[in-house]
Design a protein around this motif. Structure first.
Motif, PDB file in Angstrom:
ATOM      1  N   LYS A   1       0.849  -1.213  -0.091  1.00 34.48           N
ATOM      2  CA  LYS A   1       0.102  -0.089   0.028  1.00 34.48           C
ATOM      3  C   LYS A   1       0.914   1.328  -0.123  1.00 34.48           C
ATOM      4  O   LYS A   1       0.444   2.352  -0.692  1.00 34.48           O
ATOM      5  CB  LYS A   1      -0.847  -0.100   1.194  1.00 34.48           C
ATOM      6  CG  LYS A   1      -2.101   1.067   1.254  1.00 34.48           C
ATOM      7  CD  LYS A   1      -3.156   0.873   0.096  1.00 34.48           C
ATOM      8  CE  LYS A   1      -4.147   1.934   0.171  1.00 34.48           C
ATOM      9  NZ  LYS A   1      -5.032   1.646  -0.844  1.00 34.48           N
ATOM     10  N   ALA A   2       2.064   1.210   0.599  1.00 31.89           N
ATOM     11  CA  ALA A   2       2.594   2.408   0.907  1.00 31.89           C
ATOM     12  C   ALA A   2       3.740   2.691  -0.406  1.00 31.89           C
ATOM     13  O   ALA A   2       3.910   3.666  -0.817  1.00 31.89           O
ATOM     14  CB  ALA A   2       3.827   2.258   2.123  1.00 31.89           C
TER      15      ALA A   2
ATOM     16  N   LYS B   1       5.482   8.064   5.758  1.00 29.31           N
ATOM     17  CA  LYS B   1       4.179   8.649   6.139  1.00 29.31           C
ATOM     18  C   LYS B   1       3.253   7.806   5.649  1.00 29.31           C
ATOM     19  O   LYS B   1       2.252   7.391   6.144  1.00 29.31           O
ATOM     20  CB  LYS B   1       4.017  10.072   5.343  1.00 29.31           C
ATOM     21  CG  LYS B   1       2.898  10.721   5.853  1.00 29.31           C
ATOM     22  CD  LYS B   1       2.737  12.036   5.471  1.00 29.31           C
ATOM     23  CE  LYS B   1       1.400  12.658   5.799  1.00 29.31           C
ATOM     24  NZ  LYS B   1       1.397  14.083   5.336  1.00 29.31           N
ATOM     25  N   LYS B   2       3.259   7.350   4.268  1.00 25.80           N
ATOM     26  CA  LYS B   2       2.336   6.313   3.724  1.00 25.80           C
ATOM     27  C   LYS B   2       2.222   5.117   4.551  1.00 25.80           C
ATOM     28  O   LYS B   2       1.172   4.431   4.627  1.00 25.80           O
ATOM     29  CB  LYS B   2       2.638   6.108   2.045  1.00 25.80           C
ATOM     30  CG  LYS B   2       2.293   7.219   1.332  1.00 25.80           C
ATOM     31  CD  LYS B   2       2.743   6.867  -0.190  1.00 25.80           C
ATOM     32  CE  LYS B   2       2.497   7.763  -1.395  1.00 25.80           C
ATOM     33  NZ  LYS B   2       2.800   7.661  -2.485  1.00 25.80           N
TER      34      LYS B   2
ATOM     35  N   GLU C   1       2.950   4.546   7.578  1.00 28.98           N
ATOM     36  CA  GLU C   1       2.330   4.846   8.850  1.00 28.98           C
ATOM     37  C   GLU C   1       0.724   4.710   8.731  1.00 28.98           C
ATOM     38  O   GLU C   1      -0.134   4.535   9.676  1.00 28.98           O
ATOM     39  CB  GLU C   1       2.824   6.242   9.488  1.00 28.98           C
ATOM     40  CG  GLU C   1       2.343   6.564  10.936  1.00 28.98           C
ATOM     41  CD  GLU C   1       2.727   7.732  11.552  1.00 28.98           C
ATOM     42  OE1 GLU C   1       2.232   8.207  12.366  1.00 28.98           O
ATOM     43  OE2 GLU C   1       3.759   8.331  10.984  1.00 28.98           O
ATOM     44  N   GLN C   2       0.401   5.510   7.484  1.00 30.24           N
ATOM     45  CA  GLN C   2      -1.010   5.706   7.348  1.00 30.24           C
ATOM     46  C   GLN C   2      -1.670   4.142   6.959  1.00 30.24           C
ATOM     47  O   GLN C   2      -2.705   4.000   7.591  1.00 30.24           O
ATOM     48  CB  GLN C   2      -1.496   6.501   6.034  1.00 30.24           C
ATOM     49  CG  GLN C   2      -0.919   8.103   6.403  1.00 30.24           C
ATOM     50  CD  GLN C   2      -1.182   8.971   5.099  1.00 30.24           C
ATOM     51  OE1 GLN C   2      -1.096   8.498   4.085  1.00 30.24           O
ATOM     52  NE2 GLN C   2      -1.130  10.397   5.558  1.00 30.24           N
ATOM     53  N   ALA C   3      -0.962   3.903   6.153  1.00 29.94           N
ATOM     54  CA  ALA C   3      -1.451   2.428   5.864  1.00 29.94           C
ATOM     55  C   ALA C   3      -1.806   1.321   7.190  1.00 29.94           C
ATOM     56  O   ALA C   3      -2.516   0.589   7.307  1.00 29.94           O
ATOM     57  CB  ALA C   3      -0.794   1.607   4.785  1.00 29.94           C
ATOM     58  N   SER C   4      -0.625   1.426   7.823  1.00 30.37           N
ATOM     59  CA  SER C   4      -0.490   0.631   9.098  1.00 30.37           C
ATOM     60  C   SER C   4      -1.701   0.976  10.249  1.00 30.37           C
ATOM     61  O   SER C   4      -2.530   0.178  10.719  1.00 30.37           O
ATOM     62  CB  SER C   4       0.613   1.049   9.999  1.00 30.37           C
ATOM     63  OG  SER C   4       1.865   0.639   9.188  1.00 30.37           O
ATOM     64  N   THR C   5      -2.184   2.296  10.014  1.00 32.72           N
ATOM     65  CA  THR C   5      -3.164   2.613  11.007  1.00 32.72           C
ATOM     66  C   THR C   5      -4.538   2.291  10.564  1.00 32.72           C
ATOM     67  O   THR C   5      -5.281   1.637  11.401  1.00 32.72           O
ATOM     68  CB  THR C   5      -3.333   4.330  11.244  1.00 32.72           C
ATOM     69  OG1 THR C   5      -2.182   4.826  11.723  1.00 32.72           O
ATOM     70  CG2 THR C   5      -4.423   4.694  11.877  1.00 32.72           C
ATOM     71  N   LYS C   6      -4.724   2.229   9.134  1.00 31.95           N
ATOM     72  CA  LYS C   6      -5.840   1.688   8.648  1.00 31.95           C
ATOM     73  C   LYS C   6      -5.997   0.204   8.760  1.00 31.95           C
ATOM     74  O   LYS C   6      -7.060  -0.209   8.806  1.00 31.95           O
ATOM     75  CB  LYS C   6      -5.877   1.900   7.036  1.00 31.95           C
ATOM     76  CG  LYS C   6      -5.937   3.499   6.803  1.00 31.95           C
ATOM     77  CD  LYS C   6      -6.245   3.690   5.118  1.00 31.95           C
ATOM     78  CE  LYS C   6      -6.471   5.178   4.878  1.00 31.95           C
ATOM     79  NZ  LYS C   6      -6.429   5.236   3.483  1.00 31.95           N
TER      80      LYS C   6
END
Length: 259
Positions: free
Chosen positions: A86-87, A238-239, A241-246
């Motif tokens: 995803k990242a 950053k991508k 981290e965002q994908a990990s959160t989702k």
């Protein structure tokens, strides 16, 4: 357990029982035994199926045997693959993975659509399974000492992922190995490293790894990257981290993204 067959005629003569009733009782016992037998056979088949279906996960978890305490960053890479895809998007199409037990990660990547993958195993493959030996035979996985130049041309891969392997290198060899990983990558290098105090090489394996795992803090790594003029890939971080959160994914290892 074997049973002596019941003689309905004898029971009728001895106790005045009706033969039909004895026959029904005998059939009932047989039905119960048959049901129990079917349940046992079904349980055996289910266990066999689950065991055969777990071969892949067993291969994936082989990295656990490499360390004491049950922690492996190579296993963590397997967990993180959906987040990495995803990242990094198209950069995950041509990947080199460098790690002990790289075969597990390479095998998983090769199952992905439109993904090419290669691996470097820094140590001997004494306990390699059939699948891993096949990858080595085909040249997809190579056994190579990462203290020396890698056997690939510059920018041979879009992305290089390394796990566990750098934890066993002293700064002297890190200065040689890390630039090599950067050299063969076009888009970046991802490092999965253990947290301080998280894992150590088993005493019996010191001859294989050369030294105990030296797990460094994030501040040590960041300082080292600055000193060696390696730049953090902030956009990819950053991508990730965002994908990990989702996905509610929390890395069990430190993850560094370098340009």
């Amino acid at each position: 357990m074997s049973r002596r067959p019941v003689n309905p005629a004898r029971r009728f003569a001895d106790g005045g029982s009706i033969p039909f009733v004895g026959s029904v009782q005998s059939k009932t016992r047989s039905s119960r035994l048959l049901s129990i037998g079917l349940l046992v056979v079904g349980a055996i088949l289910l266990i066999g199926y689950l065991h055969s279906g777990s071969d892949g996960s067993i291969r994936e978890k082989k990295a656990l045997s490499k360390t004491e305490g049950g922690s492996s960053c190579t296993l963590e890479v397997l967990r993180a693959l959906p987040v990495l895809k995803k990242a990094y998007g198209d950069s995950m199409n041509k990947v080199l993975h460098v790690a002990p037990d790289t075969c597990s990660v390479v095998s998983k990547l090769l199952k992905e659509e439109d993904t090419q993958a290669w691996g470097v195993e820094p140590y001997d493959l004494d306990d390699a399974d059939v699948n891993c030996k096949s990858l080595v035979r085909k040249g997809i996985v190579r056994v190579a000492d990462i203290k020396f130049p890698l056997p690939y041309r510059a920018k041979s891969f879009s992305l290089v992922i390394v796990s566990d392997a750098l934890d066993y290198l002293s700064p002297r060899y890190l200065n040689k190995t890390l630039p090599e990983l950067v050299r063969v990558s076009a888009d970046g290098v991802i490092i999965f490293s253990g947290y301080p105090g998280q894992q150590r090489a088993k005493v019996a394996e010191l001859s294989k790894f050369g030294r105990p795992a030296k797990l460094r803090s994030s501040s040590w790594w960041i300082k080292y990257f600055v000193q060696t003029k390696l730049e953090e890939n902030e956009a990819a971080a950053k991508k990730f981290e965002q994908a990990s959160t989702k996905r509610s994914y929390r890395p069990a290892c430190q993850v560094f993204h370098l340009k």
